[in-house]
Design an enzyme around this catalytic site. Structure first.
Site, PDB file in Angstrom:
ATOM      1  N   ILE A   1       0.741  -1.691  -0.148  1.00  0.00           N
ATOM      2  CA  ILE A   1       0.049   0.342  -0.221  1.00  0.00           C
ATOM      3  C   ILE A   1       1.461   0.986   0.343  1.00  0.00           C
ATOM      4  O   ILE A   1       2.424   0.949   1.040  1.00  0.00           O
ATOM      5  CB  ILE A   1      -1.086   0.437   0.896  1.00  0.00           C
ATOM      6  CG1 ILE A   1      -1.368  -0.981   1.554  1.00  0.00           C
ATOM      7  CG2 ILE A   1      -2.040   1.149   1.193  1.00  0.00           C
ATOM      8  CD1 ILE A   1      -2.538  -1.342   2.094  1.00  0.00           C
ATOM      9  N   CYS A   2       0.137   2.677  -0.825  1.00  0.00           N
ATOM     10  CA  CYS A   2       1.131   3.520  -0.381  1.00  0.00           C
ATOM     11  C   CYS A   2       0.359   3.945   0.128  1.00  0.00           C
ATOM     12  O   CYS A   2      -0.641   4.745  -0.344  1.00  0.00           O
ATOM     13  CB  CYS A   2       1.315   4.150  -2.068  1.00  0.00           C
ATOM     14  SG  CYS A   2       1.820   6.101  -2.126  1.00  0.00           S
ATOM     15  N   LEU A   3       1.254   4.684   1.582  1.00  0.00           N
ATOM     16  CA  LEU A   3       0.485   5.033   2.181  1.00  0.00           C
ATOM     17  C   LEU A   3       1.705   6.381   2.954  1.00  0.00           C
ATOM     18  O   LEU A   3       2.039   5.824   3.193  1.00  0.00           O
ATOM     19  CB  LEU A   3       0.150   4.147   3.365  1.00  0.00           C
ATOM     20  CG  LEU A   3      -0.807   4.860   4.505  1.00  0.00           C
ATOM     21  CD1 LEU A   3      -1.969   5.179   3.401  1.00  0.00           C
ATOM     22  CD2 LEU A   3      -1.797   3.345   5.083  1.00  0.00           C
TER      23      LEU A   3
END
Lengths: 539, 169
Positions: free
Chosen positions: B88-90
């Site tokens: 996930i790109c968080l």
């Protein structure tokens, strides 16, 4: 391959006439070097010799030698007439040489193409080692080069490939002088200069020969050495340029380091906040942050019923200094009942960034503070933590406040500034300028380019973070995305459930990403890279 | 150990009052550092009706180091890698953004918020992001197809994150 003549050396030698004794023939032998006795002609020229053809030279690097003579032409050849004015009447022809097969060197004036062709044709049948021409003139300068029209025999240069011996040219003046001498040394002992002296000195037979012997010292004027010299020069120049560039870059980089250091010390730049370098706070300086006993006087209605949800900032919290593990200077901190926000703090923490309000628990271990029991450490930004928690964090992890990311390094403190730090700081500054420009000019195509650029940058980043040791890379810009801010206060999100991921947010992310290249200092460099960085810092 | 205590506290907090549509459990009782989160697809999104598994891995250095959150269930989303990794790109989890004061509750909220509103300007899957921006209908159709295919029933956490899902496909 090209050849050059270092020297033409003419001496006069005495050869014996072949003798017929009872059983056989005693061939002609060399008896004496007359020149060595100062009884004969000698000449030596070291320059102004042109090589007209060297294709079939048997010697390319050494001495070509032989008896000097003028090749014979057929009696009916018109060239006999044409050459006559230039040849002494009794010049040496092959018939005047010792009958034994000595090496020969032909010598003749270059009058015109036809005669030269005739001479060369004649010479080809003789045991020739070389042919020396001269153009009859009073010039002593070097004859023109082999490519000159002067030497054109109107056969397209074929003569050069047909001639199986080297051909040289000497200056007109020298050629005439030598030809004159060649006329003198043609007869028998009684006719040559000093003949009588020689005869008496060596008891020579009158039939013996005194002739001019020519030695042509050649050397390989190979193109190779000159290429090497050329290469050496090129390499030298290159090296000098590299050295100068390297010195210049070292100088510039040094100045940039000094400048960065100054700005860091003045607090203009937050190295860790910009993601340039993960820093820690020296333990001495951590100890300087004051310790207090947590003392919270809540108003009755907000008795810490739900400490997880901070109440809105309210000047209700007071800190009273009671003790700091026996550190007198901390005790001296005013035990003012003022809210923490109003405490005098130095400039980098303007009132907006200074923590206000209620901090019921340590943000690191999430343990609530016990009123009048827990000892807490307060950072200059106003945030409080357990000393154990914050000391470990600042001493081993980061120089930024865990809550607000303000820099906790003492003023004037600067770590060792490296070239890579300078490089990153400059890159971030440039990138930021561009992003800000982008904010101003909302032109379409540029924007899309910007976005794709940003995503590729981020992909690169992600790759870098996949490596486990990469946790200590970069830390983003001071700006924090709204998203992060939201994380810190879950209830704030509920008040503001739809986070606007607008373009401005994307741009804000860009700014964060701007500081997020992998830290070169943490990455093992190849030998070549390290060398390049040594030679060209800041490249 | 401070880290254990904090994780325990956070776990207690998360299990006591979990974020909407989520249930949280330890992967195994003995290991505090691996959480399994079951996330119900938020209503009014293409993910509604789906049940997604999230794996939260807390480093030993937690909270000084950021936790890692991955999707165990495959999901069609611009900010989640469309593979069995489910990365996930968080922003909050980036090392440069992580602060010890950030809490897992907030991280999980952010993941859920990402499902409600993807960030196509900061994508991990550029193609999906393009589709999201250019052809929202098609994107929603694809996302729903993924939900129907992968996110029905109890999510599987066994082995690698999403490994079972990948094997199924």
């Amino acid at each position: 391959m090209s050849m050059s003549v270092d020297e033409i050396y003419n001496v006069v030698l005495l050869f014996s006439n072949p003798a017929w004794s009872g059983t056989g023939t005693v061939p002609s032998t060399l008896i004496r070097n007359i020149t060595a006795l100062s009884l004969g002609y000698s000449s030596r020229i070291n320059e102004n010799v042109t090589v007209l053809s060297s294709k079939y030279s048997s010697v390319s690097n050494g001495v070509i030698q032989g008896l000097l003579y003028v090749p014979d032409l057929k009696d009916d050849d018109p060239c006999v007439e044409e050459l006559a004015p230039y040849l002494p009447s009794d010049v040496v022809h092959q018939s005047n040489l010792p009958p034994t097969n000595y090496n020969l060197i032909a010598f003749a004036p270059w009058v015109n193409a036809e005669c030269t062709k005739a001479l060369l044709a004649s010479a080809r049948v003789d045991p020739l080692r070389a042919f020396v021409f001269y153009q009859p003139s009073n010039s002593s300068s070097k004859p023109p080069s082999a490519k000159s029209d002067v030497w054109d025999l109107q056969d397209g240069g074929r003569w050069q490939s047909q001639t199986h011996f080297p051909v040289f040219a000497v200056s007109g003046l020298y050629g005439q002088e030598l030809m004159e001498q060649l006329g003198l040394y043609s007869g028998n002992l009684t006719q040559v200069p000093y003949g009588l002296n020689i005869s008496s000195a060596y008891d020579a037979d009158p039939e013996d020969y005194v002739r001019i012997w020519t030695q042509i010292t050649c050397s390989e004027e190979s193109t190779l050495p000159s290429i090497w010299v050329f290469f050496l020069i090129v390499i030298g120049v290159l090296f000098a340029v590299i050295l100068a560039t390297s010195l210049l870059m070292h100088f510039i980089q040094g100045r940039r380091r000094v400048s960065l250091r100054r700005r860091v010390q003045q607090g203009e730049i937050n190295l860790e906040g910009m993601g340039i370098k993960r820093l820690t706070v020296p333990s001495n300086d951590i100890d300087k942050f004051p310790l207090f006993t947590y003392n919270y006087e809540p108003e009755p209605e907000t008795q810490p019923a739900s400490p997880a949800f901070p109440t809105p900032p309210r000047p209700s919290k007071t800190m009273t200094t009671i003790t700091s593990r026996g550190r007198p200077e901390s005790i001296a901190t005013p035990s003012s009942p003022l809210p923490i926000s109003e405490k005098g703090l130095h400039s980098p923490f303007a009132s907006s960034t200074v923590a206000t309000g209620y901090q019921p628990m340590c943000a690191i271990c999430l343990k609530p503070y016990e009123n009048r029991v827990t000892i807490i450490r307060e950072l200059p930004c106003g945030h409080i933590f357990h000393p154990d928690c914050i000391d470990e964090f600042l001493g081993e992890r980061s120089s930024l406040c865990p809550l607000c990311k303000a820099c906790m390094l003492p003023r004037g403190y600067c770590p060792r500034v490296t070239n890579s730090m300078v490089r990153r700081e400059r890159a971030i500054r440039r990138l930021r300028d561009r992003v800000e420009m982008e904010d101003d000019t909302e032109s379409g195509p540029q924007k899309t380019r910007m976005h794709s650029w940003g995503s590729s940058l981020k992909k690169m980043m992600l790759k870098a973070y996949d490596t486990p040791e990469h946790s200590s890379t970069s830390i983003g810009l001071e700006l924090q995305s709204q998203q992060v801010a939201v994380l810190d206060s879950p209830d704030a999100q509920q008040h503001n459930p739809s986070i606007r991921h607008s373009r401005s947010l994307a741009r804000q992310r860009m700014r964060e990403l701007a500081g997020s290249e992998p830290d070169e200092e943490d990455r093992p460099l190849t030998k070549l890279q390290r060398m390049r960085q040594k030679v060209f810092p800041g490249f | 150990m401070a880290s254990q205590k904090r994780i325990q506290k956070e776990l207690a907090e998360c299990t006591r009052s979990p974020p909407p549509g989520m249930s949280i459990a330890l992967a195994s009782e003995s290991n505090l550092h691996k959480w399994h989160v079951v996330l119900q697809g938020p209503p009014n999104t293409p993910y509604a009706g789906g049940t997604f598994g999230l794996v939260v891995t807390l480093p030993v250095e937690y909270p000084f180091k950021a936790p890692a959150v991955t999707f165990a269930t495959r999901i069609y989303h611009p900010n989640v890698t469309n593979d069995s990794q489910g990365s996930i790109c968080l922003g909050a989890l980036k090392p440069e953004n992580w602060k010890p004061a950030s809490k897992l509750l907030g991280v999980l909220e952010a993941v859920r918020a990402l499902l409600v509103e993807p960030m196509p300007d900061d994508p991990l899957e550029a193609r999906i992001a393009e589709e999201y921006k250019a052809d929202r209908k098609e994107f929603e159709k694809n996302a729903r197809a993924y939900v129907a295919r992968y996110a029905k029933g109890q999510p599987k956490f066994d082995g690698e994150a999403g490994g079972a899902e990948a094997a199924k496909s």
